[in-house]
Motif scaffolding. Structure first.
Motif, mmCIF file in Angstrom:
data_model
loop_
_atom_site.group_PDB
_atom_site.id
_atom_site.type_symbol
_atom_site.label_atom_id
_atom_site.label_comp_id
_atom_site.label_asym_id
_atom_site.label_seq_id
_atom_site.Cartn_x
_atom_site.Cartn_y
_atom_site.Cartn_z
ATOM 1 N N VAL A 1 0.839 -1.203 0.000
ATOM 2 C CA VAL A 1 0.000 0.000 0.000
ATOM 3 C C VAL A 1 0.873 1.251 0.000
ATOM 4 C CG1 VAL A 1 -1.689 1.314 1.331
ATOM 5 C CG2 VAL A 1 -2.021 -1.125 0.958
ATOM 6 N N ALA A 2 1.962 1.245 0.731
ATOM 7 C CA ALA A 2 2.865 2.398 0.739
ATOM 8 C C ALA A 2 3.403 2.676 -0.662
ATOM 9 C CB ALA A 2 4.008 2.172 1.715
ATOM 10 N N ALA A 3 3.573 1.641 -1.457
ATOM 11 C CA ALA A 3 4.131 1.790 -2.799
ATOM 12 C C ALA A 3 3.205 2.522 -3.766
ATOM 13 C CB ALA A 3 4.488 0.414 -3.370
ATOM 14 N N ILE A 4 1.918 2.601 -3.463
ATOM 15 C CA ILE A 4 0.994 3.258 -4.387
ATOM 16 C C ILE A 4 0.991 4.774 -4.227
ATOM 17 C CG2 ILE A 4 -0.529 1.269 -4.723
ATOM 18 C CD1 ILE A 4 -2.047 3.848 -2.738
ATOM 19 N N ALA A 5 1.642 5.284 -3.202
ATOM 20 C CA ALA A 5 1.648 6.732 -2.962
ATOM 21 C C ALA A 5 2.216 7.503 -4.146
ATOM 22 C CB ALA A 5 2.430 7.058 -1.695
ATOM 23 N N LYS A 6 3.143 6.904 -4.867
ATOM 24 C CA LYS A 6 3.763 7.608 -5.997
ATOM 25 C C LYS A 6 2.773 7.889 -7.131
ATOM 26 C CE LYS A 6 5.633 3.328 -7.919
ATOM 27 N NZ LYS A 6 6.863 2.580 -8.098
ATOM 28 N N TYR A 7 1.640 7.215 -7.123
ATOM 29 C CA TYR A 7 0.622 7.443 -8.151
ATOM 30 C C TYR A 7 -0.412 8.488 -7.738
ATOM 31 C CZ TYR A 7 2.617 3.120 -9.864
ATOM 32 O OH TYR A 7 3.501 2.170 -10.302
ATOM 33 N N ALA A 8 -0.355 8.922 -6.493
ATOM 34 C CA ALA A 8 -1.353 9.859 -5.973
ATOM 35 C C ALA A 8 -1.042 11.286 -6.428
ATOM 36 C CB ALA A 8 -1.383 9.800 -4.452
ATOM 37 N N PRO A 9 -2.096 12.083 -6.650
ATOM 38 C CA PRO A 9 -1.898 13.481 -7.048
ATOM 39 C C PRO A 9 -1.527 14.371 -5.856
ATOM 40 C CG PRO A 9 -4.230 12.987 -6.937
ATOM 41 C CD PRO A 9 -3.502 11.695 -6.698
ATOM 42 N N ALA A 10 -1.609 13.823 -4.637
ATOM 43 C CA ALA A 10 -1.281 14.563 -3.421
ATOM 44 C C ALA A 10 -0.893 13.551 -2.351
ATOM 45 C CB ALA A 10 -2.486 15.384 -2.961
ATOM 46 N N ASP A 11 -0.377 14.045 -1.229
ATOM 47 C CA ASP A 11 -0.080 13.137 -0.126
ATOM 48 C C ASP A 11 -1.363 12.463 0.341
ATOM 49 O OD1 ASP A 11 2.628 13.661 -0.096
ATOM 50 O OD2 ASP A 11 2.527 15.101 1.541
ATOM 51 N N ILE A 12 -1.221 11.249 0.803
ATOM 52 C CA ILE A 12 -2.341 10.487 1.347
ATOM 53 C C ILE A 12 -2.235 10.591 2.858
ATOM 54 C CG2 ILE A 12 -3.394 8.202 1.515
ATOM 55 C CD1 ILE A 12 -2.070 7.605 -1.253
ATOM 56 N N SER A 13 -3.190 11.274 3.472
ATOM 57 C CA SER A 13 -3.085 11.512 4.911
ATOM 58 C C SER A 13 -3.381 10.269 5.737
ATOM 59 C CB SER A 13 -4.013 12.654 5.335
ATOM 60 O OG SER A 13 -5.355 12.333 5.058
ATOM 61 N N TYR A 14 -4.146 9.347 5.177
ATOM 62 C CA TYR A 14 -4.544 8.180 5.950
ATOM 63 C C TYR A 14 -4.874 7.024 5.016
ATOM 64 C CZ TYR A 14 -6.918 5.424 9.532
ATOM 65 O OH TYR A 14 -7.289 4.427 10.398
ATOM 66 N N LEU B 1 -5.447 -5.674 -4.770
ATOM 67 C CA LEU B 1 -5.838 -4.412 -4.144
ATOM 68 C C LEU B 1 -4.881 -3.304 -4.567
ATOM 69 C CD1 LEU B 1 -7.732 -3.066 -2.014
ATOM 70 C CD2 LEU B 1 -5.936 -3.555 -0.349
ATOM 71 N N HIS B 2 -3.600 -3.576 -4.553
ATOM 72 C CA HIS B 2 -2.584 -2.613 -4.996
ATOM 73 C C HIS B 2 -2.884 -2.128 -6.410
ATOM 74 C CE1 HIS B 2 1.169 -1.701 -7.155
ATOM 75 N NE2 HIS B 2 1.573 -1.161 -6.022
ATOM 76 N N ASP B 3 -3.172 -3.066 -7.312
ATOM 77 C CA ASP B 3 -3.453 -2.708 -8.707
ATOM 78 C C ASP B 3 -4.697 -1.826 -8.827
ATOM 79 O OD1 ASP B 3 -1.236 -4.219 -9.344
ATOM 80 O OD2 ASP B 3 -2.385 -5.917 -10.125
ATOM 81 N N LYS B 4 -5.734 -2.164 -8.089
ATOM 82 C CA LYS B 4 -6.967 -1.369 -8.134
ATOM 83 C C LYS B 4 -6.732 0.032 -7.594
ATOM 84 C CE LYS B 4 -10.384 -5.066 -7.950
ATOM 85 N NZ LYS B 4 -11.579 -5.574 -7.280
ATOM 86 N N LEU B 5 -6.016 0.128 -6.476
ATOM 87 C CA LEU B 5 -5.722 1.447 -5.908
ATOM 88 C C LEU B 5 -4.869 2.275 -6.864
ATOM 89 C CD1 LEU B 5 -4.984 0.457 -2.214
ATOM 90 C CD2 LEU B 5 -6.941 1.807 -3.034
ATOM 91 N N GLN B 6 -3.895 1.641 -7.478
ATOM 92 C CA GLN B 6 -3.038 2.347 -8.431
ATOM 93 C C GLN B 6 -3.871 2.960 -9.553
ATOM 94 O OE1 GLN B 6 0.271 0.104 -10.023
ATOM 95 N NE2 GLN B 6 0.233 1.291 -11.913
ATOM 96 N N HIS B 7 -4.772 2.187 -10.122
ATOM 97 C CA HIS B 7 -5.618 2.681 -11.212
ATOM 98 C C HIS B 7 -6.513 3.815 -10.736
ATOM 99 C CE1 HIS B 7 -4.321 -0.171 -14.194
ATOM 100 N NE2 HIS B 7 -4.575 -1.175 -13.379
#
Length: 98
Positions: free
Chosen positions: A30-43, A85-91
């Motif tokens: 889950v930590a690895a998907i942060a690089k795909y986010a448009p902003a920091d993930i607070s939680y 789950l990782h793949d779905k979150l990434q998308h």
């Protein structure tokens, strides 16, 4: 240069029957998907549970700068469920970043 985003707080909950080593595996994926986010993930909250004797269900809820992002996946092992789950979150993160 673009900013690399992070997940400030990750909580992993395991239901009875899910091995304890699933915690670190889920946290890492889950930590690895942060690089795909448009902003920091607070939680980020991840729950691993079982659905009968043969399925593990992985559910995640993220807060991306106030935008909720949820995903769920199930598979025969916790590794497979977390990978899906990782793949779905990434998308989903890529989609909201557009």
């Amino acid at each position: 240069m673009s900013h690399v985003h992070e997940i400030v707080n990750i909580r992993i909950d395991l239901a009875t029957g899910v091995p304890g080593d699933a915690t670190e595996y889920a946290r890492t994926k889950v930590a690895a998907i942060a690089k795909y986010a448009p902003a920091d993930i607070s939680y980020a909250r991840v729950r691993l549970s079982t659905d009968g004797p043969r399925l593990v269900v992985a559910h995640a809820s993220l807060d991306v700068n106030g935008t909720p992002v949820n995903a769920e996946a199930s598979a025969q092992t916790y590794q497979e469920a977390v990978d899906l789950l990782h793949d779905k979150l990434q998308h989903r993160l890529v989609d909201i970043g557009r």
